[in-house]
Design a protein around this motif. Structure first.
Motif, PDB file in Angstrom:
ATOM      1  N   GLY B 207      20.838  19.026  23.278  1.00 41.43           N
ATOM      2  CA  GLY B 207      20.681  18.499  21.777  1.00 41.43           C
ATOM      3  C   GLY B 207      22.053  18.137  21.610  1.00 41.43           C
ATOM      4  N   VAL B 208      23.410  18.704  21.807  1.00 43.74           N
ATOM      5  CA  VAL B 208      24.769  18.115  21.252  1.00 43.74           C
ATOM      6  C   VAL B 208      25.351  17.401  22.739  1.00 43.74           C
ATOM      7  N   GLY B 209      24.373  16.794  23.432  1.00 42.86           N
ATOM      8  CA  GLY B 209      24.918  15.765  24.604  1.00 42.86           C
ATOM      9  C   GLY B 209      25.387  16.484  25.682  1.00 42.86           C
ATOM     10  N   ALA B 210      25.086  17.450  26.128  1.00 42.01           N
ATOM     11  CA  ALA B 210      25.728  18.161  27.549  1.00 42.01           C
ATOM     12  C   ALA B 210      24.981  17.387  28.477  1.00 42.01           C
ATOM     13  N   THR B 211      25.603  17.066  29.760  1.00 47.97           N
ATOM     14  CA  THR B 211      24.852  16.767  31.125  1.00 47.97           C
ATOM     15  C   THR B 211      24.253  17.962  31.671  1.00 47.97           C
ATOM     16  N   LYS B 212      23.611  17.732  32.604  1.00 50.73           N
ATOM     17  CA  LYS B 212      22.743  18.853  33.427  1.00 50.73           C
ATOM     18  C   LYS B 212      23.779  19.692  33.920  1.00 50.73           C
ATOM     19  N   SER B 213      24.661  19.259  34.557  1.00 50.15           N
ATOM     20  CA  SER B 213      25.694  20.304  35.161  1.00 50.15           C
ATOM     21  C   SER B 213      26.411  20.996  34.129  1.00 50.15           C
ATOM     22  N   GLU B 214      26.720  20.285  33.158  1.00 48.37           N
ATOM     23  CA  GLU B 214      27.626  21.123  32.114  1.00 48.37           C
ATOM     24  C   GLU B 214      26.594  22.148  31.486  1.00 48.37           C
ATOM     25  N   MET B 215      25.098  21.860  31.056  1.00 49.32           N
ATOM     26  CA  MET B 215      24.373  22.906  30.768  1.00 49.32           C
ATOM     27  C   MET B 215      24.189  23.995  31.532  1.00 49.32           C
ATOM     28  N   ILE B 216      24.146  23.627  32.931  1.00 53.34           N
ATOM     29  CA  ILE B 216      24.036  24.901  34.050  1.00 53.34           C
ATOM     30  C   ILE B 216      25.115  25.584  33.860  1.00 53.34           C
ATOM     31  N   ARG B 217      26.532  24.984  33.679  1.00 54.94           N
ATOM     32  CA  ARG B 217      27.638  25.880  33.897  1.00 54.94           C
ATOM     33  C   ARG B 217      27.874  26.666  32.677  1.00 54.94           C
ATOM     34  N   THR B 218      27.432  26.118  31.328  1.00 51.42           N
ATOM     35  CA  THR B 218      27.853  26.879  29.973  1.00 51.42           C
ATOM     36  C   THR B 218      26.641  27.587  29.656  1.00 51.42           C
ATOM     37  N   GLN B 219      25.661  27.265  30.260  1.00 54.20           N
ATOM     38  CA  GLN B 219      24.388  28.299  29.639  1.00 54.20           C
ATOM     39  C   GLN B 219      23.707  28.912  30.635  1.00 54.20           C
ATOM     40  N   VAL B 220      23.143  28.222  31.664  1.00 52.67           N
ATOM     41  CA  VAL B 220      22.095  28.992  32.762  1.00 52.67           C
ATOM     42  C   VAL B 220      23.079  30.068  33.180  1.00 52.67           C
ATOM     43  N   LEU B 221      24.215  29.555  33.885  1.00 54.99           N
ATOM     44  CA  LEU B 221      24.989  30.577  34.571  1.00 54.99           C
ATOM     45  C   LEU B 221      25.357  31.922  33.989  1.00 54.99           C
ATOM     46  N   PRO B 222      26.007  31.785  32.666  1.00 57.53           N
ATOM     47  CA  PRO B 222      26.636  32.804  32.082  1.00 57.53           C
ATOM     48  C   PRO B 222      25.275  33.678  31.672  1.00 57.53           C
ATOM     49  N   TYR B 223      24.109  33.126  31.236  1.00 55.23           N
ATOM     50  CA  TYR B 223      23.098  34.120  31.082  1.00 55.23           C
ATOM     51  C   TYR B 223      22.423  34.667  32.333  1.00 55.23           C
ATOM     52  N   ALA B 224      22.472  34.053  33.228  1.00 57.81           N
ATOM     53  CA  ALA B 224      21.585  34.651  34.416  1.00 57.81           C
ATOM     54  C   ALA B 224      22.834  35.402  35.211  1.00 57.81           C
ATOM     55  N   ALA B 225      23.830  35.478  34.823  1.00 54.36           N
ATOM     56  CA  ALA B 225      24.765  36.182  35.704  1.00 54.36           C
ATOM     57  C   ALA B 225      24.490  37.567  36.001  1.00 54.36           C
ATOM     58  N   PRO B 226      24.089  38.284  35.012  1.00 54.29           N
ATOM     59  CA  PRO B 226      23.981  40.023  35.264  1.00 54.29           C
ATOM     60  C   PRO B 226      22.709  40.117  36.112  1.00 54.29           C
ATOM     61  N   GLY B 227      21.637  39.176  36.297  1.00 55.69           N
ATOM     62  CA  GLY B 227      20.600  39.290  36.934  1.00 55.69           C
ATOM     63  C   GLY B 227      20.928  39.031  38.225  1.00 55.69           C
ATOM     64  N   ILE B 228      21.578  37.705  38.471  1.00 58.14           N
ATOM     65  CA  ILE B 228      22.103  37.382  39.721  1.00 58.14           C
ATOM     66  C   ILE B 228      22.930  38.270  40.246  1.00 58.14           C
ATOM     67  N   MET B 312      27.641  51.056  41.820  1.00 57.20           N
ATOM     68  CA  MET B 312      28.053  51.257  40.455  1.00 57.20           C
ATOM     69  C   MET B 312      29.062  50.057  39.880  1.00 57.20           C
ATOM     70  N   THR B 313      29.545  49.295  41.218  1.00 60.35           N
ATOM     71  CA  THR B 313      30.001  48.071  40.644  1.00 60.35           C
ATOM     72  C   THR B 313      29.249  47.049  39.971  1.00 60.35           C
ATOM     73  N   ALA B 314      27.909  46.958  40.749  1.00 58.66           N
ATOM     74  CA  ALA B 314      27.033  45.988  40.147  1.00 58.66           C
ATOM     75  C   ALA B 314      26.702  46.630  38.733  1.00 58.66           C
ATOM     76  N   ILE B 315      26.387  47.714  38.393  1.00 57.28           N
ATOM     77  CA  ILE B 315      26.022  48.186  36.928  1.00 57.28           C
ATOM     78  C   ILE B 315      27.149  47.658  36.291  1.00 57.28           C
ATOM     79  N   LEU B 316      28.295  48.318  36.535  1.00 55.90           N
ATOM     80  CA  LEU B 316      29.403  47.860  35.481  1.00 55.90           C
ATOM     81  C   LEU B 316      29.780  46.532  35.322  1.00 55.90           C
ATOM     82  N   LEU B 317      29.622  45.449  36.180  1.00 54.20           N
ATOM     83  CA  LEU B 317      29.821  44.251  36.129  1.00 54.20           C
ATOM     84  C   LEU B 317      28.701  43.558  35.252  1.00 54.20           C
ATOM     85  N   ARG B 318      27.573  44.082  35.481  1.00 58.84           N
ATOM     86  CA  ARG B 318      26.366  43.636  34.805  1.00 58.84           C
ATOM     87  C   ARG B 318      26.516  44.099  33.223  1.00 58.84           C
ATOM     88  N   ASN B 319      26.925  45.221  32.927  1.00 53.82           N
ATOM     89  CA  ASN B 319      27.072  45.488  31.657  1.00 53.82           C
ATOM     90  C   ASN B 319      28.083  44.661  30.893  1.00 53.82           C
TER      91      ASN B 319
END
Ligand SMILES: Nc1ncnc2c1ncn2[C@@H]1O[C@H](COP(=O)(O)OP(=O)(O)OP(=O)(O)O)[C@@H](O)[C@H]1O
Ligand SMILES: [Mg+2]
Lengths: 292, 326
Positions: B207-228, B312-319
């Motif tokens: 909505g503010v004019g992000a391209t798909k790759s910008e959207m993935i980099r700034t929204q999708v990846l940070p949000y999905a990082a813990p699960g990934i 444990m590393t996984a849990i700490l990083l996820r948190n």
């Protein structure tokens, strides 16, 4: 693409505008959006049918109508937000300052940079308040630096315009998700105006706001409409009557053969006419509260 | 009959508010669920106690020597230890991290954000799901044919150069094979994490004019990082614990003399062993030499510690990521 749109924006007013300007006290701007015979489908389902509509510059245009009549759907056509829904399909002619919005080669990203949007549900990013507002300016390259200076000014300005500065100024670095629903919605408005778009599309921006914040937002719209064109969807009839210059009333038709409901544009006119002397009986019963 | 008002009904209904604890079915269910949890915790506890107890002789008297030692033919030997196994497992983990993680995450991004939802995509997704369930021995066989043996059908169709690259039964082959093995798991867990990103965030960015790759980099990846992250590190634990594919690839269970340090990359072209292989070897030798039972238990403790550290590393990083995401 960039050049084409700005050329279109600076084109001289057409002659029709001049004659109308001479007629009455109301000054009419250029046509920003011209929709003719617009149909929107979700898969095989036709959500809105044959919309013909002209939205003018430096005006506030309100979309009203019962739930499910396609207000959001039409609004999302205007900045190609429907591209994101795989099954959505837009037919017909949509022109933005005379440019075909859906022509081959039109970059939807550029379209959305010029036509900002506030969504029906508040959707702040899980970032700090500051980063939320700075998101657009950073991504569109409006500012060189990542923090400070110009960006600080842009953020403050946007937050002030959206009537959220006083509540946000002491917690710019805390998460936007810690705000109340109404604050979040105003933050989203700030985020949308931070990129300084030419048009602002607002989908029920005040539905989660108290009367004071609503009044602020309405003030804001009045202030900025000299620079932007605003299209607002609202369920609040008084709001439409108070703020808008023109009102489009949408309604639904039940298709007899498939029992689906298709939205239609019933009437579109100056707001005072829609509310005082509508041409269509359906409009009259809706605005007087007898149907809805 | 007296007139019953709405208020009367409400007052009468209010009496029935006193009913806490009457949900017998719910109580039984809760006890059953908690019971299974405690039973599984108990089993794990017994297991850990058992290996600690059995391996204590090695771990308490010569931990340093055990961690730096090598494969030996006798259990009473100052140089007996797991270092060769640690070397193999370390490099297997490194290959998995370098190859499977980026490929898997990229594949997940492609499938979720770019691929058209058509029959081909659905077929690929189905295939990935099935591959994640294929027994590890089969992957071992694939690794054997792809990376170790030259005169196979894969060699004839022009893939023989892979064997030259890996050098046959080496840690490289093992790492590549296990990277292939965990790839489907990495893809599936990453896909699920990416799918969970709220559409409102994506629309907000567009909505503010992000391209798909910008959207993935700034929204999708940070949000999905813990699960990934959780998914990928769990798959790493799986890779480190696998023995069957390594046996097929030719991990060595005896007579491996070289004991390279972790950073010695020249040994990547030599034969190898790994922690699970050591355990299998020593358990099978305890009939001949009882002391190997202790060594095997101690090696299990080492493997468990490595896996627990990873988790444990996984849990700490996820948190940390989750806190960032707010
Ligand atoms: N993503 C979608 N997929 C399928 N159908 C949709 C989708 N979005 C909207 N519709 C359908 O299109 C029609 C119009 O929906 P729309 O959201 O435009 O209505 P609205 O006028 O904004 O309603 P409200 O006032 O409740 O927000 C509805 O029948 C709705 O079910
Ligand atoms: Mg809507």
């Amino acid at each position: 693409m960039e050049n084409v749109v700005s050329e279109q924006q600076s084109k001289s007013p057409d002659t029709g505008t001049d004659t109308r300007r001479a007629e009455g006290p109301k000054v009419e701007g250029d046509v920003v959006f011209a929709l003719s015979n617009v149909n929107v489908f979700y898969g095989a389902f036709r959500a809105v049918r044959d919309v013909n509509l002209q939205i003018h510059e430096q005006e506030i245009t309100a979309f009203i109508g019962p739930s499910g009549c396609g207000k959001t759907t039409v609004l999302r056509c205007l900045n190609r937000m429907n591209d994101l829904i795989a099954i959505a399909r837009v037919e017909g002619d949509l022109r933005y300052h005379g440019m075909d919005l859906y022509a081959n080669g039109v970059d939807a990203v550029e379209v959305r940079r010029r036509i900002g949007m506030v969504f029906q549900k508040p959707n702040p990013f899980p970032k700090s308040i500051y980063d939320n507002v700075a998101y657009g300016p950073r991504i569109t390259g409006m500012v060189k630096k990542k923090k400070g200076g110009d960006l600080d000014d842009i953020v403050e300005n946007a937050l002030r315009k959206a009537a959220i500065w006083d509540e946000a100024k002491d917690r710019l670095d805390s998460s936007a998700l810690g705000m109340s629903g109404g604050q979040q919605q105003r933050l989203c408005i700030a985020r949308a105006i931070a990129t300084n778009p030419d048009v602002l599309l607002m989908d029920e921006p005040c539905s989660a706001l108290d009367p004071i914040a609503t009044a602020h937002i309405e003030d804001l719209m009045q202030q900025i409409k000299s620079e932007y064109s605003i299209v607002i969807v609202t369920h609040n009839m008084q709001q439409a009557a108070r703020v808008s210059d023109r009102t489009a009333f949408f309604s639904v038709e039940v298709n007899p053969d498939s029992d689906t409901r298709t939205g239609v544009l019933v009437e579109y006119d100056h707001t005072d006419r829609i509310f005082s002397n509508p041409a269509d009986p359906r409009t009259e019963s809706y605005v007087t509260g007898r149907f809805g | 009959m007296a007139i019953v008002t709405v208020g009367d009904v409400a007052r009468k209904n209010a009496q029935t508010l006193q009913g806490a604890g009457r949900d017998v079915g719910g109580t039984i269910f809760r006890i059953a669920v908690a019971g299974t949890l405690y039973v599984s915790l108990l089993i794990i506890g017994v297991l850990i106690f058992d290996v600690l107890f059995d391996g204590w002789d090695q771990l308490s008297t010569r931990l340093g020597g055990f961690l730096s030692g090598t494969l030996r033919s006798r259990s009473i030997d100052d140089k007996l230890g797991v270092h060769q196994g640690l070397y193999g497992s370390f490099w297997i983990a490194a290959f998995v991290a370098i190859i499977a993680f980026p490929t898997g995450i990229a594949a997940a991004i492609y499938l979720e954000e770019y691929a058209n939802q058509n029959r081909t995509t659905r077929f690929i997704e189905l295939a990935i799901r099935n591959l994640s369930g294929v027994p590890s021995v089969v992957y071992g066989l694939l690794g054997l044919f792809l990376f170790v043996e030259k005169n196979t059908i894969l060699g004839f169709i022009g893939l023989g150069w892979l064997v030259d690259l890996t050098g046959g039964p080496t840690p490289i082959s093992a790492g590549l094979t296990l990277a292939i093995l965990v790839l489907p798991i990495v893809i599936i867990t990453s896909q699920e994490a990416i799918r969970a990103v709220p559409s409102g965030l994506k629309e907000g960015a567009y909505g503010v004019g992000a391209t798909k790759s910008e959207m993935i980099r700034t929204q999708v990846l940070p949000y999905a990082a813990p699960g990934i992250l959780t998914g990928t590190l769990l798959s790493m634990s799986r890779a480190i614990g696998e023995a069957a594919p390594l046996i097929l690839i030719g991990a060595i269970s005896g007579g491996l003399t070289a004991n390279p340090s972790f950073v010695d990359v020249t040994a990547l072209q030599d034969r190898f062993t790994a922690l699970p292989i050591l355990i299998v070897t020593w358990v099978s030798q305890r009939g001949r030499d009882e002391g190997f039972a202790t060594a095997a238990a101690a090696a299990i403790v080492v493997l468990l510690v490595v896996v627990l550290l990873l988790n444990m590393t996984a849990i700490l990083l996820r948190n940390r990521f989750e806190k960032k995401r707010g």
